[in-house]
Design a protein around this motif. Structure first.
Motif, mmCIF file in Angstrom:
data_model
loop_
_atom_site.group_PDB
_atom_site.id
_atom_site.type_symbol
_atom_site.label_atom_id
_atom_site.label_comp_id
_atom_site.label_asym_id
_atom_site.label_seq_id
_atom_site.Cartn_x
_atom_site.Cartn_y
_atom_site.Cartn_z
ATOM 1 N N ALA A 96 11.756 -5.672 0.077
ATOM 2 C CA ALA A 96 10.652 -5.642 -0.888
ATOM 3 C C ALA A 96 9.324 -5.791 -0.156
ATOM 4 O O ALA A 96 8.333 -6.242 -0.729
ATOM 5 N N SER A 97 9.344 -5.414 1.149
ATOM 6 C CA SER A 97 8.090 -5.273 1.893
ATOM 7 C C SER A 97 7.226 -6.533 1.877
ATOM 8 O O SER A 97 7.641 -7.556 2.385
ATOM 9 N N HIS A 98 6.061 -6.468 1.256
ATOM 10 C CA HIS A 98 5.127 -7.606 1.275
ATOM 11 C C HIS A 98 5.318 -8.525 0.067
ATOM 12 O O HIS A 98 4.585 -9.490 -0.095
ATOM 13 N N ASN A 99 6.279 -8.222 -0.794
ATOM 14 C CA ASN A 99 6.481 -9.064 -1.984
ATOM 15 C C ASN A 99 7.144 -10.388 -1.617
ATOM 16 O O ASN A 99 7.894 -10.455 -0.654
ATOM 17 N N LEU A 106 14.941 -1.253 -2.944
ATOM 18 C CA LEU A 106 15.527 -0.161 -2.164
ATOM 19 C C LEU A 106 14.431 0.863 -1.919
ATOM 20 O O LEU A 106 13.749 1.278 -2.851
ATOM 21 N N LYS A 107 14.257 1.247 -0.657
ATOM 22 C CA LYS A 107 13.339 2.341 -0.334
ATOM 23 C C LYS A 107 14.215 3.496 0.131
ATOM 24 O O LYS A 107 15.082 3.299 0.986
ATOM 25 N N PHE A 108 13.954 4.679 -0.419
ATOM 26 C CA PHE A 108 14.784 5.847 -0.070
ATOM 27 C C PHE A 108 13.994 6.837 0.791
ATOM 28 O O PHE A 108 12.824 7.104 0.516
ATOM 29 N N HIS A 238 2.431 -9.496 10.412
ATOM 30 C CA HIS A 238 3.119 -8.402 9.724
ATOM 31 C C HIS A 238 3.482 -8.818 8.300
ATOM 32 O O HIS A 238 3.409 -9.982 7.950
ATOM 33 N N ASP A 239 3.975 -7.828 7.545
ATOM 34 C CA ASP A 239 4.675 -8.146 6.303
ATOM 35 C C ASP A 239 6.182 -8.200 6.643
ATOM 36 O O ASP A 239 6.546 -8.066 7.819
ATOM 37 N N ALA A 240 7.039 -8.371 5.629
ATOM 38 C CA ALA A 240 8.458 -8.625 5.920
ATOM 39 C C ALA A 240 9.183 -7.434 6.531
ATOM 40 O O ALA A 240 10.175 -7.607 7.223
ATOM 41 N N ASP A 241 8.710 -6.196 6.291
ATOM 42 C CA ASP A 241 9.436 -5.037 6.846
ATOM 43 C C ASP A 241 8.613 -4.273 7.885
ATOM 44 O O ASP A 241 8.968 -3.157 8.268
ATOM 45 N N VAL A 242 7.508 -4.888 8.314
ATOM 46 C CA VAL A 242 6.786 -4.446 9.514
ATOM 47 C C VAL A 242 6.173 -3.040 9.415
ATOM 48 O O VAL A 242 6.150 -2.300 10.392
ATOM 49 N N ASP A 243 5.688 -2.678 8.239
ATOM 50 C CA ASP A 243 4.894 -1.448 8.187
ATOM 51 C C ASP A 243 3.410 -1.758 7.973
ATOM 52 O O ASP A 243 2.603 -0.860 7.793
ATOM 53 N N ARG A 244 3.084 -3.047 7.996
ATOM 54 C CA ARG A 244 1.668 -3.431 7.886
ATOM 55 C C ARG A 244 1.307 -4.411 9.000
ATOM 56 O O ARG A 244 2.097 -5.278 9.352
HETATM 57 MG MG MG Z 1 5.950 -3.246 4.061
#
Ligand code: MG
Length: 456
Positions: A96-99, A106-108, A238-244
């Motif tokens: 859930a990215s930054h949440n 789920l990201k597809f 970063h955020d939790a999934d490292v795209d920011r």
């Molecule tokens: Mg993210």
């Protein structure tokens, strides 16, 4: 049973409230049916709920005959890169990215490692709604193949794109805030390879976040303090999934997430490659100013990684991203990659003798104000139409909500893809002006809300 939120970035819900194994399984069955017995890459962030979500997703993919390349806990950009490596037909990221921690999602992705576009997402939703899943027979069911080297490959790829020796010579002291997320497994390692003295913060991959995972300035007080106390050259978050990626300069000032892209765009155009830039409509006008200086065009798109990535590919752009700290560097991949961004920032620092706090003074930076208001039960189209009529702007862009643009300020009003709110974002040369722009639009919207019978 509540339902998760479906948006351009995937399916998101609160664990045990709107996100349940039964429904998660159905989404995985729908995706498996859509890709039709091909190879799918799977990864997740560190959230405690990640294990059961993984179980449900695996069941859906294997039962529809997909082969699953399981990466375990990895950043989303690492997973996207792995799609290329395995020449896979798609990927699912469980994050859930930054949440906050109570969320999961789920990201597809498709076979190019990019997010599903609107058309593919619509197709996926149709299959999900229809419940017509293509179950495999016993001899067709999918198998799992583990891949424990995706992070190594990602690191190596990044190291081929920056001047490693130059960075290593500086022996930067770097504080890295991994927010107990997937970054724990990659960013400290990359920093070590770049010869940095690494001071880790929140580097236990527990998924129980010790700060709000959104890397905006107000959530980075601990990082600022550690940067100050250790006299570090720079701090990264970063955020939790490292795209920011967010940056804290020496001395402990959080530069704000918009500055990440400004700095990386400047560095790329000045020192690496000259070419088109693509960013979203809500990204700072500082990027336009820099692009003008180097004589390259800026393409603006709807908000969302997929829109910016697609445009970058179309125009053969050299750098781009989103103002929220999401940098897309096409030499690595068409995806927001905060690990690559971190290396680019260090390369920029290595090319100058001055500290980062002095370097950023030379970059254009403008105050941006972000607000929102509830639009439950309101006719959004009508609200946007009225805003458009009410203002005399030099340019009105209607690609994503309404953006009113003047020479040196703008305000962008757009419905959120994930919540029943309108986002109102303004940028101007002074904070007061940006505040005023936001407040005026919100006041006008509230006035309409009061006079709209549909709202009552
Ligand atoms: Mg993210």
């Amino acid at each position: 049973m509540g339902k998760p939120i479906v948006s351009v970035s995937g399916i998101r819900g609160v664990v045990g409230e709107t996100l349940f194994p039964e429904d998660t399984l159905r989404w995985a069955l729908a995706y498996g049916t859509m890709v039709n017995r091909r190879t799918i890459v799977l990864g997740r962030d560190t959230r405690p709920s990640g294990e059961w979500v993984r179980g449900a997703v695996l069941a859906g993919l294997l039962a529809t005959g997909c082969k699953v390349i399981d990466l375990g806990i990895v950043p989303t950009p690492t997973l996207q890169l792995a799609v290329q490596h395995w020449q896979a037909d798609g990927a699912v990221a469980i994050t859930a990215s930054h949440n906050p921690v109570e969320w999961n999602a789920l990201k597809f992705f498709d076979s190019s490692g990019m997010y599903l576009d609107a058309e593919k997402l619509r197709h996926l939703c149709e299959i999900y709604e229809s419940g017509q899943f293509r179950y495999a027979k016993w001899y067709e069911v999918g198998q799992i193949q583990k891949d424990a080297t995706a992070i190594d490959r990602h690191i190596e790829r990044i190291l081929t794109c920056v001047d490693v020796e130059r960075i290593r010579r500086r022996r930067f002291r770097v504080v890295i805030d991994c927010v107990n997320g997937a970054a724990c497994f990659i960013s400290p390692r990359l920093l070590e390879r770049l010869g940095c003295e690494v001071i880790p913060l929140f580097d236990e991959p527990t998924g129980v976040f010790q700060r709000n995972p959104e890397p905006i300035a107000e959530n980075l007080s601990q990082l600022c303090r550690v940067v100050r106390e250790t006299k570090a050259d720079v701090g990264f978050a970063h955020d939790a999934d490292v795209d920011r990626l967010s940056i804290v300069a020496d001395g402990g000032e959080a530069l704000g997430e918009e500055t990440t892209l400004v700095l990386v765009v400047y560095h790329t155009l000045k020192n690496k490659e000259r070419g088109p830039v693509a960013i979203n409509l809500s990204t700072t006008m500082a990027v336009d100013e820099i692009a003008k200086e180097f004589g390259v065009p800026v393409y603006r798109t709807r908000v969302g990684d997929i829109h910016v990535s697609k445009r970058l590919k179309e125009v053969k752009g050299v750098i781009g991203g989103e103002g929220n700290g999401g940098v897309i560097y096409p030499r690595i991949q068409y995806a927001r990659d905060a690990v690559a961004a971190l290396a680019l920032v260090l390369e920029f620092m290595a090319m100058h003798d001055e500290p980062l706090s002095a370097l950023v003074q030379r970059l254009p930076r403008y105050p941006m104000v972000k607000k929102s208001m509830s639009i439950k039960g309101l006719d959004v189209h009508k609200l946007l139409e009225t805003i458009k009529q009410r203002y005399t702007a030099e340019e009105i862009v209607e690609e994503d909500g309404v953006k009113l643009q003047w020479n040196d300020h703008w305000v962008h009003v757009r419905p959120s893809g994930t919540e029943p709110i309108l986002r109102v974002i303004a940028e101007a040369k002074t904070k007061e002006h940006a505040e005023q722009l936001c407040d005026e639009v919100i006041a006008a919207l509230q006035e309409m809300q009061l006079s709209d019978p549909a709202a009552h």
